[in-house]
Motif scaffolding. Structure first.
Motif, PDB file in Angstrom:
ATOM      1  N   UNK A 172      10.276  27.459  37.325  1.00 14.65           N
ATOM      2  CA  UNK A 172      11.292  28.475  37.593  1.00 14.65           C
ATOM      3  C   UNK A 172      11.576  29.305  36.355  1.00 14.65           C
ATOM      4  N   UNK A 173      11.440  28.685  35.158  1.00 16.05           N
ATOM      5  CA  UNK A 173      11.691  29.425  33.931  1.00 16.05           C
ATOM      6  C   UNK A 173      10.422  30.090  33.398  1.00 16.05           C
ATOM      7  N   UNK A 174       9.322  30.036  34.170  1.00 14.83           N
ATOM      8  CA  UNK A 174       8.036  30.612  33.761  1.00 14.83           C
ATOM      9  C   UNK A 174       7.514  29.984  32.476  1.00 14.83           C
ATOM     10  N   UNK A 175       7.896  28.748  32.198  1.00 16.18           N
ATOM     11  CA  UNK A 175       7.432  28.043  31.004  1.00 16.18           C
ATOM     12  C   UNK A 175       6.209  27.203  31.368  1.00 16.18           C
ATOM     13  N   UNK A 176       5.327  26.927  30.398  1.00 12.45           N
ATOM     14  CA  UNK A 176       4.183  26.063  30.673  1.00 12.45           C
ATOM     15  C   UNK A 176       4.652  24.678  31.116  1.00 12.45           C
ATOM     16  N   UNK A 177       3.870  24.034  31.981  1.00 10.02           N
ATOM     17  CA  UNK A 177       4.224  22.724  32.496  1.00 10.02           C
ATOM     18  C   UNK A 177       3.788  21.656  31.499  1.00 10.02           C
ATOM     19  N   UNK A 178       4.730  20.931  30.866  1.00  8.94           N
ATOM     20  CA  UNK A 178       4.366  19.892  29.892  1.00  8.94           C
ATOM     21  C   UNK A 178       3.532  18.798  30.562  1.00  8.94           C
ATOM     22  N   UNK A 179       2.607  18.197  29.790  1.00 10.01           N
ATOM     23  CA  UNK A 179       1.711  17.189  30.341  1.00 10.01           C
ATOM     24  C   UNK A 179       2.481  15.993  30.905  1.00 10.01           C
ATOM     25  N   UNK A 180       3.491  15.529  30.172  1.00 12.68           N
ATOM     26  CA  UNK A 180       4.261  14.372  30.643  1.00 12.68           C
ATOM     27  C   UNK A 180       4.950  14.683  31.965  1.00 12.68           C
ATOM     28  N   UNK A 181       5.521  15.882  32.091  1.00 11.13           N
ATOM     29  CA  UNK A 181       6.182  16.276  33.331  1.00 11.13           C
ATOM     30  C   UNK A 181       5.169  16.371  34.467  1.00 11.13           C
ATOM     31  N   UNK A 182       3.969  16.858  34.156  1.00 11.54           N
ATOM     32  CA  UNK A 182       2.923  16.967  35.178  1.00 11.54           C
ATOM     33  C   UNK A 182       2.525  15.583  35.681  1.00 11.54           C
ATOM     34  N   UNK A 183       2.348  14.619  34.770  1.00 10.15           N
ATOM     35  CA  UNK A 183       1.946  13.267  35.160  1.00 10.15           C
ATOM     36  C   UNK A 183       3.026  12.607  36.022  1.00 10.15           C
ATOM     37  N   UNK A 184       4.279  12.715  35.582  1.00 11.52           N
ATOM     38  CA  UNK A 184       5.373  12.120  36.348  1.00 11.52           C
ATOM     39  C   UNK A 184       5.487  12.777  37.721  1.00 11.52           C
ATOM     40  N   UNK A 185       5.335  14.103  37.774  1.00 10.77           N
ATOM     41  CA  UNK A 185       5.406  14.810  39.053  1.00 10.77           C
ATOM     42  C   UNK A 185       4.303  14.394  40.004  1.00 10.77           C
ATOM     43  N   UNK A 186       3.090  14.215  39.490  1.00  7.14           N
ATOM     44  CA  UNK A 186       1.969  13.782  40.332  1.00  7.14           C
ATOM     45  C   UNK A 186       2.216  12.376  40.864  1.00  7.14           C
ATOM     46  N   UNK A 187       2.736  11.487  39.997  1.00  2.00           N
ATOM     47  CA  UNK A 187       3.053  10.119  40.439  1.00  2.00           C
ATOM     48  C   UNK A 187       4.117  10.147  41.534  1.00  2.00           C
ATOM     49  N   UNK A 188       5.149  10.961  41.358  1.00  2.00           N
ATOM     50  CA  UNK A 188       6.207  11.049  42.364  1.00  2.00           C
ATOM     51  C   UNK A 188       5.680  11.621  43.676  1.00  2.00           C
ATOM     52  N   UNK A 189       4.809  12.625  43.603  1.00  2.00           N
ATOM     53  CA  UNK A 189       4.232  13.204  44.816  1.00  2.00           C
ATOM     54  C   UNK A 189       3.342  12.188  45.546  1.00  2.00           C
ATOM     55  N   UNK A 190       2.589  11.402  44.782  1.00  4.22           N
ATOM     56  CA  UNK A 190       1.734  10.374  45.383  1.00  4.22           C
ATOM     57  C   UNK A 190       2.575   9.277  46.017  1.00  4.22           C
ATOM     58  N   UNK A 191       3.654   8.880  45.339  1.00  6.13           N
ATOM     59  CA  UNK A 191       4.560   7.883  45.910  1.00  6.13           C
ATOM     60  C   UNK A 191       5.201   8.401  47.195  1.00  6.13           C
ATOM     61  N   UNK A 192       5.474   9.705  47.244  1.00  6.27           N
ATOM     62  CA  UNK A 192       5.999  10.313  48.467  1.00  6.27           C
ATOM     63  C   UNK A 192       5.029  10.120  49.624  1.00  6.27           C
ATOM     64  N   UNK A 193       3.765  10.464  49.403  1.00  3.14           N
ATOM     65  CA  UNK A 193       2.753  10.335  50.454  1.00  3.14           C
ATOM     66  C   UNK A 193       2.591   8.883  50.892  1.00  3.14           C
ATOM     67  N   UNK A 194       2.582   7.955  49.927  1.00  2.44           N
ATOM     68  CA  UNK A 194       2.431   6.535  50.260  1.00  2.44           C
ATOM     69  C   UNK A 194       3.639   6.027  51.034  1.00  2.44           C
ATOM     70  N   UNK A 195       4.845   6.452  50.636  1.00  4.03           N
ATOM     71  CA  UNK A 195       6.062   6.017  51.326  1.00  4.03           C
ATOM     72  C   UNK A 195       6.088   6.531  52.756  1.00  4.03           C
ATOM     73  N   UNK A 196       5.730   7.800  52.959  1.00  2.00           N
ATOM     74  CA  UNK A 196       5.699   8.352  54.316  1.00  2.00           C
ATOM     75  C   UNK A 196       4.646   7.653  55.170  1.00  2.00           C
ATOM     76  N   UNK A 197       3.505   7.312  54.565  1.00  2.00           N
ATOM     77  CA  UNK A 197       2.440   6.651  55.319  1.00  2.00           C
ATOM     78  C   UNK A 197       2.831   5.261  55.772  1.00  2.00           C
ATOM     79  N   UNK A 198       3.323   4.428  54.869  1.00  2.00           N
ATOM     80  CA  UNK A 198       3.707   3.058  55.221  1.00  2.00           C
ATOM     81  C   UNK A 198       4.914   3.061  56.144  1.00  2.00           C
TER      82      UNK A 198
END
Length: 268
Positions: A120-146
């Motif tokens: 939203x601030x047009x700033x580059x996406x930090x690597x740590x934030x990207x990794x945590x976001x991907x983990x959270x998105x994957x956990x979302x998919x797994x939670x919805x599936x189970x």
């Protein structure tokens, strides 16, 4: 807004529309069929998918944005098929795999961003934030599936609206309790009228009407087909965006729509 608070408010308004519908459709008698085992399946599935899954979804959206988070979270049919095979011993056919693949590719083509995605601030996406976001998105998919698989084990023979009315109060109570524990309930006082009506409307449509239809679909078609066909929901945005937003349909959108429709035909 706090993700748990949003879920709690939406679920509360969804319950207000579901309870009268249970009475109108004659589903009150089905409350007698609610054994302890059924309740564990119904409540457990909604806590996993409706509380924690949806919360992880909102968290991932905040970190990654729709363009990055959507393709990952919308892969939940893969987890549904996998967990159905593990727990329900549902056979996995090449037809199911092929149809699921076409649907997921098609949905990605329809929903992918047309331009580079920024925060939203047009700033580059930090690597740590990207990794945590991907983990959270994957956990979302797994939670919805189970969640869908566990849910399918508890709704057989129940009125769809009755089953829905059992799940929603636990979403509302647990979500609001978690929001209170995080000190976020005070946000309610600062909501303007527009946001209030948005929460009411999405609660009635999302946690009320569509949840009841979702229950009926799982009962009639099974968790695998429901998950895969349900993943094609973004396709409905195509005609709506043309009608209401006057958007042009791109070549990728047309290809994605066709692929998803073919995939659904494979599955059905």
């Amino acid at each position: 807004m706090d993700a748990f608070l949003v879920n709690g408010i939406r679920a509360t308004f969804g319950l207000l529309i579901i309870l009268p519908l249970v009475w109108i459709t004659g589903g009150m008698g089905d409350y007698q069929l609610l054994t302890v085992t059924r309740l564990v399946y119904l409540i457990g599935s909604v806590i996993i998918g409706g509380v924690f899954g949806d919360a992880f979804y909102v968290f991932s959206l905040k970190k990654l944005g729709v363009g990055r988070a959507f393709p990952i979270t919308n892969s939940f049919p893969v987890f549904t098929v996998l967990f159905s095979f593990l727990f329900l011993h549902t056979p996995i056919t090449w037809q199911t795999i092929g149809g699921m693949t076409l649907v997921l590719i098609g949905v990605y083509l329809v929903a992918r961003p047309r331009k580079t995605v920024h925060q939203m601030q047009d700033a580059p996406l930090p690597r740590r934030q990207w990794i945590i976001g991907v983990i959270e998105a994957t956990l979302t998919a797994a939670a919805w599936g189970i969640s869908m698989v566990i849910f399918s084990m508890g709704i057989q023979g129940l009125n769809a609206l009755t089953a829905t009315s059992v799940r929603i109060p636990f979403v509302a109570l647990l979500s609001l309790a978690l929001a209170a524990q995080r000190g976020q309930l005070g946000q309610i006082r600062h909501l303007d009228r527009r946001i209030r009506w948005q929460l009411i409307l999405t609660g009635i449509l999302g946690w009320g009407i569509s949840q009841a239809l979702y229950v009926a679909a799982v009962q009639l078609a099974g968790p695998n087909k429901t998950a895969i066909i349900g993943a094609s929901a973004p396709l409905f945005a195509v005609p709506l965006s043309v009608i209401f937003l006057h958007e042009r349909i791109s070549r990728a959108t047309l290809v994605g729509t066709v692929l998803s429709m073919i995939g659904i035909l494979f599955i059905v």
